[in-house]
Design an enzyme around this catalytic site. Sequence first.
Site, PDB file in Angstrom:
ATOM      1  N   GLN A  64       6.182  33.792   6.714  1.00  0.00           N
ATOM      2  CA  GLN A  64       7.578  33.375   6.547  1.00  0.00           C
ATOM      3  C   GLN A  64       7.911  33.200   5.072  1.00  0.00           C
ATOM      4  O   GLN A  64       7.135  32.600   4.323  1.00  0.00           O
ATOM      5  CB  GLN A  64       7.826  32.047   7.259  1.00  0.00           C
ATOM      6  N   CYS A  94      15.093  25.344   6.779  1.00  0.00           N
ATOM      7  CA  CYS A  94      14.480  24.166   6.153  1.00  0.00           C
ATOM      8  C   CYS A  94      15.568  23.187   5.689  1.00  0.00           C
ATOM      9  O   CYS A  94      16.449  23.553   4.907  1.00  0.00           O
ATOM     10  CB  CYS A  94      13.592  24.589   4.975  1.00  0.00           C
ATOM     11  N   LYS A 133      14.730  32.834  11.180  1.00  0.00           N
ATOM     12  CA  LYS A 133      14.666  31.532  11.856  1.00  0.00           C
ATOM     13  C   LYS A 133      15.789  30.698  11.266  1.00  0.00           C
ATOM     14  O   LYS A 133      15.783  30.402  10.071  1.00  0.00           O
ATOM     15  CB  LYS A 133      13.305  30.888  11.624  1.00  0.00           C
ATOM     16  N   HIS A 162      17.139  27.370  16.000  1.00  0.00           N
ATOM     17  CA  HIS A 162      16.885  25.936  16.180  1.00  0.00           C
ATOM     18  C   HIS A 162      18.274  25.298  16.144  1.00  0.00           C
ATOM     19  O   HIS A 162      18.858  25.150  15.060  1.00  0.00           O
ATOM     20  CB  HIS A 162      15.981  25.424  15.047  1.00  0.00           C
ATOM     21  N   GLY A 218       7.001  23.799  18.127  1.00  0.00           N
ATOM     22  CA  GLY A 218       6.328  23.221  16.975  1.00  0.00           C
ATOM     23  C   GLY A 218       5.631  21.933  17.358  1.00  0.00           C
ATOM     24  O   GLY A 218       4.465  21.905  17.762  1.00  0.00           O
ATOM     25  N   ARG A 219       6.395  20.833  17.288  1.00  0.00           N
ATOM     26  CA  ARG A 219       5.787  19.517  17.502  1.00  0.00           C
ATOM     27  C   ARG A 219       5.123  19.388  18.865  1.00  0.00           C
ATOM     28  O   ARG A 219       4.073  18.761  18.994  1.00  0.00           O
ATOM     29  CB  ARG A 219       6.843  18.427  17.291  1.00  0.00           C
TER      30      ARG A 219
HETATM   31  C1  LIG Z   1       6.232  18.664   9.305  1.00  0.00           C
HETATM   32  C2  LIG Z   1       7.108  19.855   9.567  1.00  0.00           C
HETATM   33  C3  LIG Z   1       6.960  21.013   8.799  1.00  0.00           C
HETATM   34  C4  LIG Z   1       7.788  22.133   9.028  1.00  0.00           C
HETATM   35  N1  LIG Z   1       7.629  23.267   8.265  1.00  0.00           N
HETATM   36  C5  LIG Z   1       8.408  24.360   8.511  1.00  0.00           C
HETATM   37  C6  LIG Z   1       8.260  25.590   7.771  1.00  0.00           C
HETATM   38  O1  LIG Z   1       7.408  25.727   6.884  1.00  0.00           O
HETATM   39  N2  LIG Z   1       9.086  26.622   8.102  1.00  0.00           N
HETATM   40  C7  LIG Z   1      10.032  26.513   9.089  1.00  0.00           C
HETATM   41  O2  LIG Z   1      10.762  27.478   9.364  1.00  0.00           O
HETATM   42  N3  LIG Z   1      10.176  25.394   9.806  1.00  0.00           N
HETATM   43  C8  LIG Z   1       9.390  24.329   9.553  1.00  0.00           C
HETATM   44  N4  LIG Z   1       9.526  23.211  10.327  1.00  0.00           N
HETATM   45  C9  LIG Z   1      10.439  23.249  11.480  1.00  0.00           C
HETATM   46  C10 LIG Z   1       9.678  23.718  12.740  1.00  0.00           C
HETATM   47  O3  LIG Z   1       9.223  25.039  12.586  1.00  0.00           O
HETATM   48  C11 LIG Z   1      10.588  23.643  13.990  1.00  0.00           C
HETATM   49  O4  LIG Z   1      11.712  24.458  13.775  1.00  0.00           O
HETATM   50  C12 LIG Z   1      11.056  22.227  14.281  1.00  0.00           C
HETATM   51  O5  LIG Z   1       9.968  21.317  14.269  1.00  0.00           O
HETATM   52  C13 LIG Z   1      11.761  22.166  15.646  1.00  0.00           C
HETATM   53  O6  LIG Z   1      10.904  22.636  16.663  1.00  0.00           O
HETATM   54  P1  LIG Z   1      10.084  21.615  17.613  1.00  0.00           P
HETATM   55  O7  LIG Z   1      11.111  20.675  18.186  1.00  0.00           O
HETATM   56  O8  LIG Z   1       9.442  22.504  18.647  1.00  0.00           O
HETATM   57  O9  LIG Z   1       9.123  20.885  16.735  1.00  0.00           O
HETATM   58  C14 LIG Z   1       8.752  22.091  10.079  1.00  0.00           C
HETATM   59  C15 LIG Z   1       8.878  20.929  10.852  1.00  0.00           C
HETATM   60  C16 LIG Z   1       8.086  19.825  10.624  1.00  0.00           C
HETATM   61  C17 LIG Z   1       8.258  18.594  11.490  1.00  0.00           C
END
Ligand SMILES: Cc1cc2nc3c(=O)[nH]c(=O)nc-3n(C[C@H](O)[C@H](O)[C@H](O)COP(=O)(O)O)c2cc1C
Length: 314
Positions: A64, A94, A133, A162, A218-219
Amino acid sequence: MNFYFAPMEGLTGYVYRNAHKAYFNHIDKYFSPFIIANQSARLKTKELNDIIPENNKDIVLVPQLLTNNANDFIHMTKKVQTFGYDEVNLNLGCPSGTVVSKGRGAGFLSKPKELDTFLEEIFTHLSIKISIKTRIGKDSPHEFYELIEIYNKYPLEELIIHPRIQLDFYKNKPNLAIFKDALTLSKNPVCYNGDLFAAKEYEAFCSDFPDINTVMIGRGLIYNPGLAMGIKTNTKLDKNLLKDFHHRLYEDYQNILFGDKNVLFKMKEVWYYMIESFTNHSKYAKKIKKAQRLTDYDEVITSLFAEQEISEDR
Ligand SMILES: Cc1cc2nc3c(=O)[nH]c(=O)nc-3n(C[C@H](O)[C@H](O)[C@H](O)COP(=O)(O)O)c2cc1C
């Protein structure tokens, strides 16, 4: 359903991905945490280590990139292509202040004309698959209607949505009304991302959106690394498997990082989420957070696995 592992800076680097792949599998694509595309197309050592093929054997990985400069994106993509990748992902989500203030990530969403020119440039000069994204806007969800018209002008490999705005960070609920419109309006394949924390939320989402065939998590996968596997095979998270996964991750971090402090920092980030998968976890969470040496950490992890079970909802 295709399951993608969301990029998470600090959490889902190559060490984590390899351990995850070894024990849980069932992920169709992993996305690297963002790499800042710069003029020299030079990768920092950490970024290079994260995407070089020898550190990602048998893993389907999409690097990415984060930038609002088309030339930088093009140069960095060409560099990434030399490693054999056939897809790159553009980060338009982001929410962090330092990124947004430079007009990158979700900050780029408030400059639709510049974004359009950027996409025009990169699609003219690159032959690789490009996915995006995105959040649904910077300040208002209604920005999405202009954004989708821009995205529709380009042959995206995938549009990963998202459905939050930048101002939400990770608060509030994903905006499913806008996501529903996105599905109708998008000419590109759509992947959903947001708040699928457990099988229960996943099932509710699927019944609301039966036509979706790709989700990014993600989480939810850090809470429960076996989430996608559990959904696909209709099984619960197995404590021994989680223990083996943990030990592998811990050992691999000890092999590449110098000193207790750095290893503990990494493990604590994972446990911030993963501890939620255990019954009566509060006292263990506090001890993990307080651990200053690996011996303190080993003690609390041994008692956690011996004394507690995986919670019912995992
Ligand atoms: C600690 C942390 C780091 C993240 N780093 C990135 C990243 O490097 N690139 C990105 O597109 N999204 C990043 N995200 C967003 C996640 O990819 C994701 O879109 C977001 O957590 C929502 O999805 P979830 O509810 O399944 O966690 C990050 C989120 C968190 C909490």
